[in-house]
Structure formats: structure tokens, C-alpha cells
Write an enzyme that holds these catalytic residues in place. Structure first.
Site, PDB file in Angstrom:
ATOM      1  N   ASP A 740       0.853  -1.191   0.000  1.00  0.00           N
ATOM      2  CA  ASP A 740       0.000   0.000   0.000  1.00  0.00           C
ATOM      3  C   ASP A 740       0.890   1.243   0.000  1.00  0.00           C
ATOM      4  O   ASP A 740       1.898   1.286   0.695  1.00  0.00           O
ATOM      5  CB  ASP A 740      -0.903  -0.009   1.241  1.00  0.00           C
ATOM      6  CG  ASP A 740      -2.143   0.851   1.057  1.00  0.00           C
ATOM      7  OD1 ASP A 740      -2.060   1.899   0.389  1.00  0.00           O
ATOM      8  OD2 ASP A 740      -3.199   0.468   1.587  1.00  0.00           O
ATOM      9  N   HIS A 742      -0.453   4.471   0.246  1.00  0.00           N
ATOM     10  CA  HIS A 742      -1.210   5.649   0.672  1.00  0.00           C
ATOM     11  C   HIS A 742      -0.900   5.995   2.122  1.00  0.00           C
ATOM     12  O   HIS A 742      -1.126   5.198   3.015  1.00  0.00           O
ATOM     13  CB  HIS A 742      -2.699   5.409   0.470  1.00  0.00           C
ATOM     14  CG  HIS A 742      -3.007   5.121  -0.967  1.00  0.00           C
ATOM     15  ND1 HIS A 742      -2.914   6.099  -1.930  1.00  0.00           N
ATOM     16  CD2 HIS A 742      -3.321   3.985  -1.615  1.00  0.00           C
ATOM     17  CE1 HIS A 742      -3.202   5.576  -3.106  1.00  0.00           C
ATOM     18  NE2 HIS A 742      -3.447   4.287  -2.940  1.00  0.00           N
ATOM     19  N   SER A 793      -5.140  -4.203   2.171  1.00  0.00           N
ATOM     20  CA  SER A 793      -4.327  -3.883   3.342  1.00  0.00           C
ATOM     21  C   SER A 793      -4.953  -4.395   4.632  1.00  0.00           C
ATOM     22  O   SER A 793      -4.250  -4.673   5.604  1.00  0.00           O
ATOM     23  CB  SER A 793      -4.105  -2.375   3.441  1.00  0.00           C
ATOM     24  OG  SER A 793      -3.376  -1.935   2.321  1.00  0.00           O
TER      25      SER A 793
END
Ligand code: THG
Length: 919
Positions: A740, A742, A793
Site C-alpha cells: 500500500d 497511501h 491492506s
């Protein structure tokens, strides 16, 4: 005929042998033995067959079910290093003969022994342009044919470092098996470095996404590391692979000594690890790589041979991949955006760069699409007068490494598509096939489909048949059904790898017969999705607005896309940066665009527009007369300027608008404190962004714009924040989890928590669990915070908690989790139940701070202190809309495309159902 090995594979645990290379190094061979070719192990198959046979015999005596031929370097580039590439077939044949003889001698009726042809990676990397895909594929085919001729039962494509090489070897193996008319199991082992990826940066999930659709029979890992470093990756494979999983570690990470590399793991250690993994990961084949010996294999075999394979429950996710990462075809809260700009027909800038052979500029356009929020890129080089295969070769090779997104290959020419497939390491989608010239032997359909199948690609199927482009919903659905039936029935495609394109036509031409085209397309999508829920759909959205001015196109494209997504559209070819969230379009523009899309004229349109003679096209043209993107922006600025200051600050975050931000912040500082501005106004804006994102009304690029403004604002305010005291209150290790990228939410937690006197160790994005654990140990962390925005996630977080359990560290580190796909109930019930320590949900940065305060209070034994009580109600898990993989994560609303309340949990607290823009 099904091979005997195939029947055994996946039912009982098979033991593969150990190292060949390190055994040969220990065999004290002379330069004569190598025929003067120092280090060329394959030559020993003819010069010292006795040495090779003895190694086979020792592994068989140790209890190996499978022995590997001494052919690791019998390929184009490795033998090429000795200028004997032309001997590849001869040496592969000789090696297989030796192994066959040894295996036959050791076989008994109730314990057959098998010969596995070893297929190595060679010394050159096709993805880096060192060697051509087709050249290595063809030599792989020839050597594997020789192996089959000499009695190999299977092949093992091992030590894969470059996915393009692995694909070449698998395709070569399949061609060899077809040429010889045999059933040849093909097993593939990837090599994951200590960095956590393959040599060229491929994540394990990307490798699985690329390799499994090729039709392989097992996937696993070998080399580079010992078993310990493999655990995380084996978990990934075990959790998702539908084929058997295999594991051949080195005898630990090599220690470099005066006498060369020494491998530290003894037979007991290796056996202990493999026994554990066989159970935990449901392994089907275990063995050893560098540094393992017959002693290692003897102990492994004694412990494991013949045991039933432990059951697994893999969760498959339909996906494509770049060289680096996989991208699920179902996006959590969004449509899958396919960037349209890397198209010589669709973008003047791209076309001019390509014609000038300014490849860097072409790649820049691709990268801009990535930043704009595309999930995949549509690549089209077709242009009259150009050599399409040459352009495709250059661009696909560059994009393979320079771009992190998977590619959709868009061409009418089968040769151009083939060239793309042979240069891209990831898993592609072919755009497109149709029945325009029928489905006879010479049709384009029949020329493209073999490429799709051999390369394991996905496919876009257009609703075009011998009569032309389907214009009505019935016609579209009829052609789509025919395509799907044929793709699945005749070509063996999986339904989930098919994207049906119901075709977009320009609706603003003024011609009567085009007026209903939008409606027909949307209704066809709705009908198709109800008939074939597993099939996906796509559309080239921008076609709808050809002929309008740029500002009008943005609005019409956005509105049409929104309506199509509501009807079930899964993906769209778009200019992602120019798709507006529906809530950001001025009301009248939006409503007239809706009338246009739905062909509501005269009194068919709702009030107040629906009057006699009302024509949405005329009105739409009026509305946009003289309107430019710039003038629309100016209008919005004026609206902002009219708002009260603090309201405006919040709106700036929601709009992702930083123009005049600093002035506003300075003014706000004259009336309240910096931390209060962050807390009360800016975070309130992020909260709205999170809600819009969670309900599918705002797509990621806009969330990222908002986050960017948030970051700028916080950076400006930070010097004005009073630190409670400088560090020292406790330490929090923060990370965005593996896979991930972000980190908006995580960085907000960092700011808030560190400004309140804690030390924060912010590890950044894509952090493997081992890195998180190492940092926690090293910094004596008081707590660990993990975040991530993607649905996948939530699974990674669960695995990470399990890893903390396994390492006995769960009680040392309370964990806080945040991210848009999480829910309080999932964290505080599902995860807390399986975690041996304490895990809590942090809805936003301030909840993170409160959690940190309570962690420290408990730690210091403050009377009456405890972690906050579990707040969420227990709700049953249900599959998330549109997602296959993240089932367990989905316990709350705000997930589906339509958003809205979740009937499964009518009584959940409002703050539970609201995802935060963390991640
Ligand atoms: N279905 C499928 N594939 C497709 C389409 C489709 N591929 C091509 C096309 N249609 C989708 N791609 C585009 C790309 C650009 C534009 C429209 C569709 C576009 N370009 C501007 C124009 O022509 O006015 C160019 C502006 C500029 O030069 O910058 O609108 O339907 N499967």
C-alpha cells in the site's frame, strides 16, 4: 494422459532434492573435468556423468521423491557465456538421461521417484533488454523437448528473478509439451531477495498474478534466502494461489567467510522450518536450494515425506499486474480507471512525441496518468504510416520498467499486440476482440485469441458482430453473450478476466439517431451485469462527448460515467484527472447533462426543466457557450471567497484547492491556535473527503489533492504549534503496510502525535512486517501503528498481527490501525479476537493520540488506567461489494459503489460506518 506426478502433486507432500551447485563445488573437480570451461556445471553431464549420478543417488537414498536434472545453466545465455549455446539441447538430454536412470533404479511400485527438469533463469534479463523474449523462449522449448524425450516427468522453472524470463520459460515449456504431445507439469519458483521483492522489484503478489494465468501447475519460492525470510511471501502465495505451493529455501542466508559462502542452517533447523511451513502454508513440495545436502534432505524426508498436504483455502482475486505490483480488476470504492492518454489516436501530445521518437516524453505522459489516478494504462501506437511493431517494442519495453501500472494493449494489429506481450513483464489486458469479421479461421478474433491465451492475458470484448457495432441494448447483450460463451467455452477464459465493452457513441452530434445511444449502452450494461455477475464491463467514456467544447466534455463524460457506474460499469478508459466528482459539478450543468444522457426531452424531463420544447442538447450548448475550464474555476473561486473564513478553510481541503490557502491560514491564526485550526477545521474537511471517498462519490486522485492541501496547510501551521514537550512521552512506530502506498492518514497521525510530545518513528509506505517489527524492537516502541487505504491492506494487517503473535511480541506492542477500508468492528472484534495483545481502531489522528495517551498511562501504572473499551458492536462479516478478496474486511457500510446505509447492520454507531481518509 495425466502424469503420475500430477496425481501425486497436491495430495501428498513430495520431497524434492537439495542443492546441485554447492555439492559440485564441494566435489573437488579439476579444470579438465570442466573441459576447460571453468564453472560450467552442465558440461559435467558429459565429462563426469559419474559425479552427477552419484549426487542423484545420494539424494534418492536420502528420501527425495523428486530429483532435479543438472541443467540449471542449460539455456541460451548461461551456455552463451562459454560460447557453447548450441549445446543446450545435447546437455539437457544427457542430464535428463542420468537423472532418469538414477530415479528408475530407486523407484519401487509403492514409491515412484520422479525426474524434474531444472530450468534456470540464465544470466541475462529480458526486461532490461539484455536478451530477446522470443530467443530465450525458443531455446527453452528446445531444451525442454530434449528433457521430455529423455524421460523428464515435469519441469521446474526456478530462481526466477525477472517475470518476463519466467513467462518465456513457461511458454517454452507449454510449447514443448504440445509439440511432444505429453502432459508435463510445470512448476515455477520465484526468488525473492532480502529486500522483499524479486531482483527487478516485483512483489510476490505480482508474480502470482502474472504466472498463475499462464496455466502453471505449482508456484513457490527458491534460493536467495533461508526459510525465515520466505515466510511472509509464502503466506501471500498460500493465501491466494489456486495451484499447489512449493518451497526450496537455501540453508539460511549465506555468511561470507575466507573459504567462500557458508550456509548456516543445519538439517534440524531446515526440517523444523519446513515442517512448520508445510502445515501453516499447506505446502505440496519441499526441498532445498543452495547449501542443502543429502543430510538436510534425509531429515526433511524422514519428517515429512508422504504426509497429506495440509488444507488451504486460497482466496483468488482477479487482477492484472505491472512488473512491480498487481492491481485488482475490482476497485474497492471506484471504477477501475484506464488512462486514455498513451494513445497515438487519442492524444495529440502523445502522437507528436511518438512521431518525433521522443520516448521520454511518451513515458512522461504515462507517468502523469499514473499521478492522475489511473489504475491501468491503455497503450495504443497504431498510426498510419508508422511501423507499429517497432513503436510497440520500444514503448512497451520502456513502460515495463518505467511505469508502475499494468498495461492494456490497444491495437487492431495482432502483430502489434504480440510485440507488446513479449516486452511487458506484467499481466496485460488485450484491447480488443470482436466479431466484426466473424470468427472464422482467418478472422482477427482467431488470430488474437491464441496470443491472449498463451500469455495468460485478460481481454476486452467489444459488442461488434458481422452486422456492425451494436446500437440497441438487445443487440449489445446478444453479441456480448455470444462473446462470453465463446471466450469461456472455446478459449477457456475465466469469466473474471473478460471485460465487455458495450460501446460508447457520441451523443451530442445533433443527429436524431444518436440520441438514445447513451441510454442503450447504460441499459445494456445493467442487463449484462445481471445475467453474468462475474463478467466485468468497460467503456471508452470520452467518445460520448466528441464534438463539444473541453469544459462541456468534462461535465458530460463525468455524468455519463457516473450513470454507467451506477448501472454496474466496472472500468472505464478515461482521462482520470478530468473526471469530476459528481458533487463538484454545478447543479444545472449536471442536471442538463443527465437529461442528455437519458434522452429526456420536452416534458419527459423533470421540473423545472421539463417544459414543452425543452431540448437538453440545446440547453447544454447554451450553458457551455464561451465556458472554459479556466472560467469554471474562476466561478468556483468566487463562491469560495464568499464563504466565512473557517468554513472556507474546510472547503479548501474538500476541494483540494490551495490557491490563497496561506493567506487564509495566516488570518485564521489571528483568531485561534494552530492546533485548533488543524483539529477543528482542516480535519473536518478531511472527514468529509473520507466520507465521499468511502461512499464512492470521490475518486482517489481528488482525495490525494485534498491530502496535498492538508499537507501544505499543516506544514505552514507547524511552526506555530506548541509542543507539549519535546519527545520523551513515549514512542510510536508508524507504517503504511506492505503493498500500500497511501500515507495521508498515517502522516496526519505522525503530525498530531509528535506535536503532543511523543517520538514517532515514521517508516513510510509499503513496509513489510519484518521491517515494522525490527523498528519497534530497535526503538523500544511503546506502540505500533499501521495504516493502509486499500481493502487488501486489511488482510495484510491481519497477517501482520498473526506474525506478531507468532514471534511472541503481541503483548509487547499495543497496535493501532487506521485506514479507509477498515471498520471499528473488524479491528476491535475480528482482529482483536485473534491478536494475543491489544489492537484498537484509530478513526482519525486524534483518536490515535488518545490511544497513545492511554497506552502510556497503562504502562506507567496510572491508577484506573486502561486502554479504551471496545466500542464497536459485533457485526457479522459479509463480502464487500465488488471485491472478492477482502471479504473479512467488510463489516461496515460505505463500501459499495452506491454507498449508503448497510442493511446488515442498522444499529451501528455513526462513527463506525464512516471511513476516514487515512491510509
Ligand atoms: N473502447 C475500447 N477501447 C478504446 C475506445 C473504446 N480505445 C480508444 C478510445 N475508445 C478510448 N480512448 C480515447 C482517448 C482519447 C479520446 C477519446 C477516447 C479523446 N481525445 C481528444 C480528442 O480526440 O478530442 C484528444 C485531445 C488531445 O489531443 O489532447 O477524446 O471505446 N475498448
Amino acid at each position: 494422459m495425466t502424469s503420475a506426478l500430477r496425481s501425486a502433486l497436491g495430495s501428498r507432500l513430495l520431497i524434492l532434492d537439495g542443492a546441485m551447485g554447492t555439492m559440485l563445488q564441494a566435489a573437488d573437480l579439476s579444470l579438465d573435468d570442466f573441459d576447460g570451461l571453468e564453472g560450467c556445471n552442465e558440461i559435467l553431464n558429459v565429462t563426469r556423468p559419474d559425479v552427477i549420478s552419484e549426487i542423484h543417488d545420494r539424494y534418492l537414498a536420502a528420501g527425495a521423491d523428486l530429483i532435479e536434472t543438472n541443467t540449471f545453466g542449460a539455456n541460451l545465455s548461461a551456455l552463451g557465456e562459454y560460447n557453447i549455446a548450441e549445446r543446450a539441447v545435447e546437455l539437457a538430454g544427457a542430464a535428463t538421461r542420468l537423472a532418469r536412470r538414477a530415479a528408475d533404479a530407486a523407484s519401487t511400485p509403492d514409491r515412484p521417484r520422479f525426474v524434474v527438469g531444472s530450468v534456470g533463469p540464465g544470466t541475462k534479463l529480458p526486461t532490461l533488454g539484455h536478451i530477446a523474449f522470443a530467443a530465450i523462449r525458443d531455446v527453452y522449448q528446445q531444451t525442454i523437448e530434449a528433457m521430455i524425450d529423455e524421460g523428464a516427468d515435469a519441469v521446474q522453472i526456478e530462481t526466477c528473478q525477472d517475470l518476463l524470463q519466467a513467462k518465456a520459460a513457461v511458454i517454452g515449456a507449454h510449447r514443448a509439451a504440445a509439440a511432444r504431445g505429453v502432459d508435463l507439469p510445470v512448476m515455477v519458483d520465484i526468488t525473492v531477495e532480502t529486500t522483499g521483492t524479486m531482483l527487478l522489484g516485483s512483489e510476490t503478489g505480482a508474480a502470482l498474478t502474472v504466472l498463475e494465468p499462464l496455466g502453471i501447475d505449482a508456484i513457490g519460492m527458491n534460493c536467495a534466502t533461508g526459510p525465515a525470510e520466505m515466510a511472509e511471501h509464502l503466506r501471500t502465495l498460500s493465501g491466494a494461489a489456486r495451484v499447489p505451493v512449493t518451497c526450496m529455501p537455501n540453508a539460511g542466508l549465506p555468511v561470507i567467510t575466507g573459504e567462500g559462502a557458508r550456509y548456516p542452517l543445519g538439517p534440524e533447523d531446515l526440517t523444523e522450518a519446513l515442517t512448520d511451513y508445510a502445515q501453516r502454508f499447506g505446502l505440496s513440495v519441499v526441498g532445498g536450494c543452495c547449501g542443502t545436502t543429502p543430510e538436510h534432505i534425509a531429515m526433511v524426508s524422514a519428517a515429512l515425506a508422504g504426509r497429506p498436504v495440509a488444507p488451504r483455502h486460497p482466496v483468488h482475486v482477479d487482477a492484472v499486474a505491472s512488473l512491480y505490483s498487481e492491481v485488482p480488476l475490482s476497485q474497492d470504492t471506484a471504477y477501475l480507471a484506464i488512462g486514455e492518454r498513451t494513445n497515438a489516436n487519442g492524444s495529440k501530445a502523445f502522437r507528436e512525441a511518438m512521431l518525433a521518437e521522443n520516448w521520454d516524453e511518451c513515458i512522461d505522459i504515462a507517468k502523469t496518468q499514473t499521478r492522475d489516478g489511473a489504475h491501468l494504462l491503455d497503450l495504443c501506437v497504431d498510426y498510419v504510416g508508422r511501423d507499429g511493431t517497432a513503436d510497440m517494442a520500444t514503448l512497451a519495453a520502456r513502460m515495463s520498467t518505467a511505469v508502475t501500472l499494468p498495461v492494456v494493449l490497444d491495437s487492431t494489429e495482432p502483430q502489434v499486440l504480440r510485440t507488446g506481450l513479449e516486452h511487458l513483464a506484467g499481466r496485460c489486458i488485450i484491447n480488443s476482440v470482436n466479431f466484426e469479421d466473424g470468427d472464422g479461421p482467418e478472422s482477427r478474433y482467431q488470430r488474437v485469441m491464441p496470443l491472449v491465451r498463451e500469455h495468460g492475458a485478460g481481454v476486452v470484448a467489444l459488442t461488434i458482430d458481422e452486422e456492425g457495432q451494436a446500437r440497441t441494448r438487445e443487440w449489445k447483450v446478444r453479441v456480448a453473450s455470444r462473446l462470453i460463451d465463446d471466450l469461456v467455452g472455446r478459449w477457456g477464459m475465466e469469466v473474471g478476466d473478460i471485460l465487455v465493452d458495450c460501446l460508447t457513441f457520441p451523443i451530442a452530434t445533433g443527429q436524431q439517431e444518436t440520441r438514445r445511444d447513451g441510454v442503450e449502452t447504460i441499459e445494456a450494461i445493467r442487463e449484462l451485469k445481471s445475467r453474468y455477475p462475474g463478467v466485468r464491463t468497460t467503456l471508452g467514456v470520452s467518445n460520448i462527448s466528441f464534438g463539444l467544447n473541453p469544459a462541456a466534455r468534462i461535465v458530460l463524460n463525468s455524468v455519463f460515467l457516473h450513470e454507467a457506474v451506477e448501472a454496474g460499469l466496472d472500468s472505464a478508459i478515461v482521462h482520470a484527472a478530468k473526471i469530476l466528482p459528481i458533487d463538484r459539478i454545478p447543479e444545472e450543468q449536471r442536471d442538463v447533462a443527465l437529461d442528455l444522457v437519458w434522452d429526456r426531452r420536452g416534458t419527459d424531463a423533470p421540473a423545472p426543466r421539463g417544459v414543452e420544447g425543452y431540448d437538453p442538447l440545446t440547453r447544454f450548448l447554451e450553458l457551455f457557450e464561451g465556458v472554459t475550464a479556466a472560467s469554471m474555476k474562476a466561478e468556483r473561486e468566487a463562491e469560495l471567497a464568499a464563504m466565512p473564513l473557517l468554513e472556507r478553510l474546510k472547503q479548501r481541503i474538500i476541494d483540494g484547492n490551495a490557491k490563497g490557502l496561506i493567506e487564509d491560514l495566516d488570518e485564521a491564526l489571528t483568531i485561534k491556535g494552530a492546533l485548533d485550526i488543524v483539529n477543528e477545521d482542516l480535519l473536518a474537511g478531511m472527514q468529509v473527503v473520507g466520507e465521499l471517498f468511502g461512499s464512492g462519490r470521490m475518486q482517489l486522485p481528488f482525495v490525494l489533492q485534498s491530502a496535498e492541501v492538508m499537507k501544505t496547510a499543516v506544514a505552514h501551521l507547524e511552526p506555530h504549534m506548541e509542543k507539549t514537550d519535546a519527545g520523551g512521552k513515549g514512542t510510536l512506530v508508524l507504517a503504511t503496510v506492505k503493498g500500500d502506498v497511501h500515507d495521508i492518514g498515517k502522516n496526519l497521525v505522525d503530525i498530531i502525535v509528535s506535536n503532543n510530545g511523543y517520538s514517532v518513528v515514521n517508516l513510510g509506505i509499503k513496509q513489510p512486517v519484518q521491517a515494522i517489527i525490527r523498528a519497534a524492537e530497535e526503538h523500544h516502541a511503546d506502540a505500533i501503528g499501521m495504516s493502509g487505504l486499500l481493502v487488501k491492506s486489511t488482510m495484510v494487517m491481519r497477517d501482520n498481527l498473526l506474525e506478531l503473535n507468532r514471534e511472541g511480541l503481541a503483548r509487547n506492542y499495543p497496535v493501532m490501525l487506521g485506514g479507509a477500508a477498515l471498520t471499528r468492528s473488524y479491528v476491535e472484534h475480528d482482529l482483536n479476537d485473534l491478536f494475543e495483545g491489544e489492537v484498537r481502531y484509530a478513526r482519525d489522528a486524534f483518536e490515535g493520540l488518545r490511544l497513545m495517551d492511554s497506552v502510556m498511562a497503562v504502562k506507567h501504572g496510572v491508577p484506573g488506567s486502561s486502554l479504551p473499551e471496545i466500542r464497536a458492536r459485533r457485526v457479522p462479516a459479509r463480502p464487500r461489494a465488488g471485491s472478492v478478496g477482502g471479504a473479512e474486511a467488510a463489516t461496515s457500510g460505505g463500501s459499495g459503489k452506491s454507498g449508503g446505509a448497510d442493511p446488515a447492520q442498522p444499529d451501528v454507531r455513526s462513527d463506525v460506518a464512516r471511513p476516514t481518509p487515512a491510509g
